[in-house]
Design a protein around this motif. Structure first.
Motif, PDB file in Angstrom:
ATOM      1  N   VAL A  60       1.224  -1.298  -0.195  1.00  0.00           N
ATOM      2  CA  VAL A  60       0.051   0.089   0.382  1.00  0.00           C
ATOM      3  C   VAL A  60       0.867   1.131  -0.643  1.00  0.00           C
ATOM      4  N   THR A  62       1.174   5.968  -0.096  1.00  0.00           N
ATOM      5  CA  THR A  62       0.447   6.543   0.565  1.00  0.00           C
ATOM      6  C   THR A  62       1.184   8.189   0.198  1.00  0.00           C
ATOM      7  N   TRP A  68      -5.577   9.773   0.739  1.00  0.00           N
ATOM      8  CA  TRP A  68      -5.962   8.468   0.198  1.00  0.00           C
ATOM      9  C   TRP A  68      -4.902   8.030  -0.403  1.00  0.00           C
ATOM     10  N   TRP A  69      -5.588   6.039   0.224  1.00  0.00           N
ATOM     11  CA  TRP A  69      -4.253   4.772   0.295  1.00  0.00           C
ATOM     12  C   TRP A  69      -4.444   4.600  -1.193  1.00  0.00           C
ATOM     13  N   ARG A  70      -3.186   3.567  -2.271  1.00  0.00           N
ATOM     14  CA  ARG A  70      -3.564   2.996  -3.242  1.00  0.00           C
ATOM     15  C   ARG A  70      -3.565   1.805  -2.535  1.00  0.00           C
ATOM     16  N   ILE A  71      -3.760   0.713  -3.255  1.00  0.00           N
ATOM     17  CA  ILE A  71      -3.336  -0.372  -3.038  1.00  0.00           C
ATOM     18  C   ILE A  71      -2.368  -0.935  -4.396  1.00  0.00           C
ATOM     19  N   VAL A  93      -5.864  -3.852   5.155  1.00  0.00           N
ATOM     20  CA  VAL A  93      -5.175  -2.917   4.801  1.00  0.00           C
ATOM     21  C   VAL A  93      -6.393  -1.613   5.451  1.00  0.00           C
ATOM     22  N   ALA A  97      -6.201   1.829   7.329  1.00  0.00           N
ATOM     23  CA  ALA A  97      -6.522   3.262   6.690  1.00  0.00           C
ATOM     24  C   ALA A  97      -7.753   4.148   7.839  1.00  0.00           C
ATOM     25  N   ALA A 102      -7.883   8.121   6.646  1.00  0.00           N
ATOM     26  CA  ALA A 102      -8.007   7.627   5.201  1.00  0.00           C
ATOM     27  C   ALA A 102      -8.877   8.087   4.779  1.00  0.00           C
ATOM     28  N   ILE A 105      -9.885   3.984  -0.340  1.00  0.00           N
ATOM     29  CA  ILE A 105      -8.668   3.600  -1.004  1.00  0.00           C
ATOM     30  C   ILE A 105      -8.916   3.514  -2.792  1.00  0.00           C
ATOM     31  N   ARG A 106      -7.872   3.121  -3.409  1.00  0.00           N
ATOM     32  CA  ARG A 106      -7.948   2.657  -4.619  1.00  0.00           C
ATOM     33  C   ARG A 106      -7.191   2.248  -5.195  1.00  0.00           C
ATOM     34  N   GLN A 145     -12.519   1.966  -6.689  1.00  0.00           N
ATOM     35  CA  GLN A 145     -11.893   2.897  -5.216  1.00  0.00           C
ATOM     36  C   GLN A 145     -13.392   2.848  -4.508  1.00  0.00           C
TER      37      GLN A 145
END
Length: 148
Positions: A60, A62, A68-71, A93, A97, A102, A105-106, A145
């Protein structure tokens, strides 16, 4: 089987690199990238292990000025698939988050990766964009997302 989830350390780079290459044909992270990410304050890598054996991971990313968090990646060893390990990682996750407050998540996923898309839809992710020729092999992707 007794699986547990924990944060990766720099000592896990080689095992992560090996698993990455077992799971993906293209768009792979190299050993150098894993070493860098495991030291980065903007990256979190959670492992799922059965004893000492690495069964899967999620990466992940950041950004300091973004909520926004990104996997970036989820990988499960082929022999460990179908045991709910992706859900263990996704639960972690989501938990982390939420704790970090957060916004959401995207992630990006190949349009042909039906099992991953099904997993993400179970977590209420929605497709927000189609990404033509997004992957190294020319495959299209979806940007998905989830908003908290």
């Amino acid at each position: 089987m007794n699986f547990n989830v924990s944060l990766a350390t720099p000592n896990d780079a080689q095992a992560l690199f090996a698993l990455e290459h077992r799971c993906f044909d293209g768009d792979q992270l190299g050993l150098r990238s894993f070493r860098h990410l495991l030291k980065s304050p903007s990256a979190r890598v959670w492992l799922v292990k059965n004893g000492d054996a690495l069964a899967g991971y999620t990466l992940v990313l950041t950004r300091r000025n973004s909520g926004w968090w990104r996997i970036y990646s989820v990988a499960i060893a082929p022999e460990q698939r179908g045991k709910g390990l992706s859900r263990l990682l996704m639960d972690r996750v989501f938990s982390e988050a939420k704790l970090a407050k957060a916004k959401g998540i995207r992630l990006e996923v190949k349009v042909s990766n039906h099992s991953a898309i099904e997993l993400y839809r179970r977590y209420q992710f929605e497709v927000v964009d189609i990404l033509p020729n997004y992957y190294q092999d020319g495959s299209d992707g979806y940007r998905m997302q989830y908003s908290f």
